[in-house]
Design an enzyme around this catalytic site. Sequence first.
Site, PDB file in Angstrom:
ATOM      1  N   CYS A 113       0.826  -1.208   0.000  1.00  0.00           N
ATOM      2  CA  CYS A 113       0.000   0.000   0.000  1.00  0.00           C
ATOM      3  C   CYS A 113       0.861   1.259   0.000  1.00  0.00           C
ATOM      4  O   CYS A 113       1.423   1.613  -1.031  1.00  0.00           O
ATOM      5  CB  CYS A 113      -0.996  -0.032   1.153  1.00  0.00           C
ATOM      6  SG  CYS A 113      -2.385   1.112   0.911  1.00  0.00           S
ATOM      7  N   HIS A 221      -3.447  -5.187   0.541  1.00  0.00           N
ATOM      8  CA  HIS A 221      -2.925  -5.548   1.867  1.00  0.00           C
ATOM      9  C   HIS A 221      -2.877  -7.070   2.025  1.00  0.00           C
ATOM     10  O   HIS A 221      -3.794  -7.676   2.592  1.00  0.00           O
ATOM     11  CB  HIS A 221      -3.793  -4.930   2.970  1.00  0.00           C
ATOM     12  CG  HIS A 221      -3.537  -3.477   3.179  1.00  0.00           C
ATOM     13  ND1 HIS A 221      -2.689  -2.989   4.146  1.00  0.00           N
ATOM     14  CD2 HIS A 221      -4.013  -2.388   2.513  1.00  0.00           C
ATOM     15  CE1 HIS A 221      -2.650  -1.664   4.086  1.00  0.00           C
ATOM     16  NE2 HIS A 221      -3.449  -1.279   3.100  1.00  0.00           N
ATOM     17  N   GLU A 223      -1.105  -8.756   4.065  1.00  0.00           N
ATOM     18  CA  GLU A 223      -0.868  -9.197   5.444  1.00  0.00           C
ATOM     19  C   GLU A 223      -2.150  -9.668   6.124  1.00  0.00           C
ATOM     20  O   GLU A 223      -2.105 -10.403   7.119  1.00  0.00           O
ATOM     21  CB  GLU A 223      -0.212  -8.076   6.261  1.00  0.00           C
ATOM     22  CG  GLU A 223      -1.102  -6.913   6.644  1.00  0.00           C
ATOM     23  CD  GLU A 223      -1.220  -5.828   5.590  1.00  0.00           C
ATOM     24  OE1 GLU A 223      -1.569  -4.687   5.949  1.00  0.00           O
ATOM     25  OE2 GLU A 223      -0.971  -6.116   4.401  1.00  0.00           O
TER      26      GLU A 223
END
Length: 260
Positions: A113, A221, A223
């Site tokens: 990001c 994202h 993660e």
Amino acid sequence: MTRPVIGIIGNNHVIDGHYVTHGGGAMNSSAVSQVAGGLPLVIPADPKLVSVEELLEVCDGFLLTGGRPNVHPDEYGEPETPAHGAFDRSRDAITLPLVRACVERGQPFLGICRGFQEVNVAMGGSLHPEIRDLPGRTNHRMPPDGTLEEKFALRHVVTLTEGGPFHRLFGAREVLTNTLHGQGVNRPGRRIVIDGHAPDGTPEALYVEGAPGFTMAVQWHPEWKGGDDPVSRPLFEAFGEAARDWAARKQPATSARRSA
């Protein structure tokens, strides 16, 4: 075997309106530890506290995380406007030269990001301050309401370049991702290859052409549920492998210094 040290770029936060902290999202640390197989180390991204040279020595790879503040437009030669939002000049002062040093050395990093945008700016590129204001673009911002599951839900397809590194890594030309960003790449920097796009044309995946190390970055994202998502897991696994390779290559030099 000692795990490679992954420096996680931290963000500045103010708690209760006056207590300043440096922090990183727990999901970043979990993805680094449990999927990439690295030792997570949150970095206070402030040149008054750390130097790029020290970070390159201590860490084997870097996770350039997301964050609410944006890269300041001074960094790509444009004036500041209200659309650019909040900034973190201390983080800019660490991450931009850090990216350039890693590209030159072959030291691995993974951009997420804001980190995706930092890689582009570090290499001389520019950003759009607000994607949703561009003709033909959709709103890529995080939904303002709802649970974390709803905010990080998979929302659009990213189409990857045929035969490119992301295609080879994921084994598919199209992958489904979340989207939680307001800004995006405008002019790609030197050697920046845009390797994936959202349906509205927004750049979503990039790497640095000709770099000797791992330089992948994504606008989404990964993660979030990094160990379970079929796109996130191979990305973090590949990053972790690159960090282990770097650690193994530098180990003989470190051992020689200690024995001297």
